[in-house]
Each structure stands twice: as C-alpha cells, then as structure tokens.
Write an enzyme that holds these catalytic residues in place. Sequence first.
Site, PDB file in Angstrom:
ATOM      1  CB  CYS A 282       1.647  -2.431  -0.083  1.00  0.00           C
ATOM      2  SG  CYS A 282       1.935  -4.015  -0.920  1.00  0.00           S
TER       3      CYS A 282
ATOM      4  CG  HIS B  88      -4.280  -0.831   2.054  1.00  0.00           C
ATOM      5  ND1 HIS B  88      -3.269  -0.377   1.238  1.00  0.00           N
ATOM      6  CD2 HIS B  88      -4.019  -2.154   2.277  1.00  0.00           C
ATOM      7  CE1 HIS B  88      -2.427  -1.368   0.983  1.00  0.00           C
ATOM      8  NE2 HIS B  88      -2.864  -2.445   1.589  1.00  0.00           N
TER       9      HIS B  88
ATOM     10  CD  GLU C 224      -8.575   0.170   4.741  1.00  0.00           C
ATOM     11  OE1 GLU C 224      -8.191   1.337   4.534  1.00  0.00           O
ATOM     12  OE2 GLU C 224      -8.557  -0.718   3.860  1.00  0.00           O
TER      13      GLU C 224
ATOM     14  CE  LYS D 168      -3.969  -0.716  -2.794  1.00  0.00           C
ATOM     15  NZ  LYS D 168      -4.286   0.428  -1.936  1.00  0.00           N
TER      16      LYS D 168
ATOM     17  CG  HIS E   1      -1.936  -3.446  -4.130  1.00  0.00           C
ATOM     18  ND1 HIS E   1      -1.131  -2.345  -3.931  1.00  0.00           N
ATOM     19  CD2 HIS E   1      -1.970  -4.080  -2.931  1.00  0.00           C
ATOM     20  CE1 HIS E   1      -0.711  -2.317  -2.685  1.00  0.00           C
ATOM     21  NE2 HIS E   1      -1.207  -3.361  -2.050  1.00  0.00           N
TER      22      HIS E   1
ATOM     23  CG  PHE F  47       3.798  -8.446   3.031  1.00  0.00           C
ATOM     24  CD1 PHE F  47       2.427  -8.542   2.954  1.00  0.00           C
ATOM     25  CD2 PHE F  47       4.550  -9.269   2.199  1.00  0.00           C
ATOM     26  CE1 PHE F  47       1.806  -9.435   2.090  1.00  0.00           C
ATOM     27  CE2 PHE F  47       3.948 -10.163   1.325  1.00  0.00           C
ATOM     28  CZ  PHE F  47       2.578 -10.244   1.267  1.00  0.00           C
TER      29      PHE F  47
END
Length: 771
Positions: A153, A285, A296, A315, A320, A379
């Site tokens: 991502c 994010h 975050e 998002k 996403h 990830f």
Amino acid sequence: MPAPTIALTGLGLITGAGEDVETCWTSIVAGAPGIRTNTLFDTSELLTDWAGMVTGEQRSGLDRCYSLAATAVREAVRHSGVDLSSVDRERVAVVVGSSLGAMPTLEGVHAGLVLGGELDARRAVTAQLPCVGDYIASEFDLRGPRVVLSNACAAGAVALGYAAELLWREDVDYVLCGGVDPLATLSAYGFSSLGALDAEPCSPMSASTGLTLGEGAAFMLLEPADRAERRGARVLAELGGYGLSCDGYHQTAPDPSGKGACAAMAQALETAGLDPDDVDYLNLHGTGTPANDSSEPKAVRKLFGSAPPPVSSTKSILGHTLGAAGAVESVVSALAIDRGVLPPTINTRGLEPPSGLDIVAGTGREGRPGVVLSNSFAFGGNNASVVLNRPGRTGRGTRRSEPLHQVVVTGAAGLAGEAADTAGLVAALSGRRPCYTRTEHVQGIGEVPIGRVDADAVSRAINPSRARRMDPLSLLSAAAVADLYSRHGKPSRTEAEATGIVFATGYGPYTSVLRFHEGVLRHGIAGANPALFANTVVNAAAGHVAMLNRYRGYTATIANGGTSSLLALQLAARVIARGAADRIMVVVADEFPGKALATQAALPGYARTAHVVPGGRTGTVLTEGAAAILLESEEAAASRGAGALAAVRGFGASGEPAGLGGIGRDGEAWARALRTAMTEAGAAPDDIGTVVSAASGYSLVDIAQARALKLAGLADRPVTAPKALLGETYGSAAALGLVAALCGAAPPGRILLSSFAYGGSYAAAVLDTET
C-alpha cells in the site's frame, strides 16, 4: 552543481470519484462519496460489498489494471502539454507503483488451471507484475528507464521517491510516475479473512472500524523546473522530498508507537530542507483500521508536537486503492496546493476524532497550503512520506546532483538451485557443476530440468519460530542475508537499526499467491488463509528480513523481472551516495513453484535437458535463487573496519516498446544501457576487464545481447556467463553474477554486469574490484 527542482506539470486521475482529474477533484472537495456497491465480482461471502469502484467502461479485452493506467497516463501527458513526438523518448522514464498489477487476468488464468485443468501460459506471462510498466511503455512508445515498485500500500509513494532519484541525478528529462491497482478477489478475500474490512463505508480517524477497498490510477508528469520554465509549462506543485523507513515490527500491523512512520515523515522533510513547522496540511494514510488510526496520530504528534497542521484522509471518499494510494493522494495533495483547498474526510458518523487532530471534515476547507506532507504505510512495516510544495517554495540548503559519497560493496552472498549457500555456489562454479540437475514432470510436456532450492536446508540458519511464518521467497531472502553475515560478520545492534533494505524480485511470492487463491477458488471465504495472505504482498520478504535483523532504515521493493537486481543496486547506491543512508542491504530472490515452472516450460526456449550453453541454442533452465549485497558509504565502512570488495562506479538503464513479454532483437536499447553505465563510470570499452553476461542458452536473448555488446564496443572483451551453471534466476541473476565475480569468476578489475527483462527493459552496472 545543484540538483534540479522537480516540477509536477501534468496530472492524471481515475478513481471511484470520477474518471479524470476535474471530476475527481470536484467530488472530493464536495465530500461526495465515490464508494458504492461492488459489482465486479461476487461479494456475498465477504464482510462488505462496498468498494471505491470505477464505474466507467474499461477497454474491452484489456486487463482492468492496464486500462486504468492508460487512462491516467494519457490525461497526465495531455495535461502537461508535453508533445511526446517532439522529445527524446529515450529520456522519458516510466516509474510505477502497484501491489496487484494485472491480477484480474492472473486470477482468470489460475481459475482455468485449478478448476478446468487448462493453462494459458501466454496469457499468464503478459499479466505478471512488471508488465504494467511494459504496457505503458509500449502504449506510449517510451524508451527510457522503466521500473515497477511494489511496497504493497506504499508503492505509489515509493515510486515517487524512485522518480526523484532519477531526476536529481539528471538520468532523464521526464518521468511518468504514478500508481495503479484494480479491485480483485485476492485482496477482497484477503482483507476479509483478516477481519479488516468495514461493513459500511470506512470512517477513518473517527469510528475506525475497518477499511474499504478501492481501485484507480494516478500519474504525474515530472520534470526539472527549469525545463518546465523554458517550455512555458504551468507548474502545479513541486516534489520537494520523500522519506522511507521500515518498522521491523510485524508483517501486517504497524509499530503501535509510530516511530517508523515518524522517521519517514522526518526524513521526507529533511530531504526537502524543511521543518515540521513549515507543513500546512497533512494527507494521512488514514485507512480506518484501528491499528492505523491509533498509531498514525502518535507519529504525527511525535513529529509536530501539540499543534499539528490540519489533516484528512481521502480514503473515506475513494476507498483504499492499495498500491495506487500514495500516487492518488499525491495528486490530491498537488491539487490542494494548486487550488487552495484542503480535501476533507467524510463518514465521521457524527463522532469526535479520538486523536484530537484538526480533521478537515465533510467538505473542503479553504486554505493556501505551501507545503503538504502525504503518508502511505504498508504491510511489512513499510512507511513512506512525500513532501509536495508550492512552486518556488524552497527549503534550506542545496541538494547536489553529484554524489557526496563513494559507495562500496562490503558483503556478498548467494545461493542458487542445489547450491544452498555461497560456498556451494563457488564449488559449483569452480567444478563446472550445474545447479539445476533436478527434474520435474510438467503435464503435456514431460520431465524438465529445474534448479530447486532445498527449503529445509536454507532455513536451518533462521530462527525456527520466525521461519514457520515465512513463505519460500522470504526463506530464500533470509538465508542469503544470514550467509552474508556468516561470511563477513554481523553488525552491532546500532548498526543494524541504521541499516536499510532494498528488496527486489523478478516476479514475487508465487507460492503464497497461488495457494491463497486456490483456497478461495475451492472453498470460498473458508479457504482464505489470513497467514498466507500476509505473504502475498511482494514486499513481505523485506518485512521478514527486517524483523529478523532489526533493520529500521530506508526500504523499497522492486519487481521488474530480470533487471530487478541492478535497479535495486542503483537505487540503494543513489541513496547512499547523496548521504540519506550509511548502509543498505540489497536482497534479491525468486522462487518458482510447479505452476510457474509449467508456465515457463510451455513457452519457447525452455531446455529439455540439464545442459545449458549460453549462445548455443540449448534453451534455458529455471533456477530458484537469492543474493544479498551489502552497500555502504566508504566512510561508514571504514568507521567499522569493513573491507571493500568492490566500488560502485556507474549504472545504466533503458527500455523499448517491445510489447508484453517481448524483447527487441536488434540490441539497440540494450546497448544504450551498457553505454550509459560505462559513461557514468568514466570507462571506455577497453577499460572493462570482464563482462558478466546475461546469456542463458535461449537464442532470442543471447543473440540480442551479442548485438548489444557489439554496438557498445564490448564484443572483444572477456565474458563470463554464470547462467551456464546457475540457470536462469531472473530477478537475482545479475546479483548472483556479481557474487560469482567477487568469488573468483572474474579477475580483479572493472566488471560490467548486463541484464534484461522480458517486455523490453535493460539495466547495466560497472563495479571495480580493485579498490
């Protein structure tokens, strides 16, 4: 001389909110959701049927990934005002971030094999992850360097970093840079198996009950600001800097302290010559998952203190978009700068944000941001941040285009097929023993040779509790690093935590992807194994290696077929040379389970016996392999008493519109990469002591390289062809060639490494072993 300021002069965007920049921006500012019912595939077993789905009809017969990418690229070029027919196409690079690539096509091919016993090999090879860059190059006739980044991502943001490195060193005149990912069952079932999908459209930083998947593509035309000024282009924003870090914490969860994310943001601002106080807006994010939405904000407060700038997560509007997200959100951030409006977060569900951050909610907020920071996490503990600023908004200091540091190789190790470590590799090379004598049965073809790595043997050097969580690609990677440390010594904890990792692979984690998808095909959601899904992302191996070795530094993942090794070495060397890292471990690996072997063996050029003669029309043999190369600045190596095995002198990369899976026969584009590497190294053809050849026994490749060597003036130079004994390892081939050269396959002196990738991209490097 100062490095060029990077201007964004063209934008292209297609998402669930619209099919071009203007439509998307209008929807975003109005807070109009682009999330709707997913009608692309059956969602009845999933946690949700909501998705940020593109509704416009895509080109018939073309994978959705390629169609989305072409739409955004075409708009970015048109928007920039660049007439591609009037520029040097050899100096236009293509840099793409993607997690899935043409996954819808691959899913169809795999379903045909699993459920119907039919393998469409040609269709499979035109849908590999590197092919998205090849498709763009062919569609728009672009002939410059080409690379696909795949940090899950964070891929779109990492791609912008790679583009910046090319432009800062003036390797090219323009970069078409962006990200693309389609909706696919693999990701939908995977995130559902993890329990990560929200039953309703996601609510980032408010309810934080899960994410919503989306799809789309975003591309930018980047060029030096002075070039844009000369041609009278309108500059929308500037790419000021970027920062990358790895948590080394967990495969799917971020470090809850936010340290890694904070480090990426701080590095991005430092590269741009800016301070936290200079930032006017932060594009989060902001996935909507509990883990992200708690970590975050901690990272933000670590960096910005008690008064962070306004923030939002788009998002909530777009979903996403995975590997495209960093590029999508960078385009949105550039528009915020250009249009003077901060984009909002929607779906707050009437809740106050637990973080206490100043969230732009509901609709866009008027503002004139001079500096925007955009975050992307992934990830494997990957963190990426990008700084965009208003044109002319300069930071402190001057970035130089010339390198500040000499980069040296201080460690090298490799394994291939039956050679389970470097000692075995050296023994095979000195004894002229092939590493690919095993045979396996392929339906419809019979017994074919393969270089298969003994997974049990290579995993013995790895902590068993860690090894059990690893897929074959990660085991190969970890084994190569462990072997390097056994040969050259382990770093201290402080040194390890300052080490970065650039991982590269030709084609990625085949075993995990095929096993996970087969479980879905046969058993639906009950067969969706979340442990397997965590290893389906291409950068999973980098995450495992980082956790094993406590790496916390720079990180990127490249998936570009046979050029992956040299593109990874180039990126790592560029970053070290400009002083952004002291040392980076470059790790390259490829694994080929039975279905991958069956695909390759069904195509022309596969050998039927374990006897390969490069240039001898014998055909080539697949071999699993991995290599680890430790790069350091000369000063960092000296400070810890490490000897240099070689000095990095120069790189070259090029491309041609050869079509998906194709390769040019004339050697012209390949020769450009060879010449560029020698020019950067300050070397004439006669200065090259040894050419480490990419010849593999497949005549199409071997003839093209022979022509390239002749065109580059290298036809009479001594040549070593490691693939004669190591087989075709694709991604790790050039790195294994370097290991072989450093272990005696080439005499001391300047070596030139040559590599190619199907689809028409080429890379070369010059190193000097007389340091």
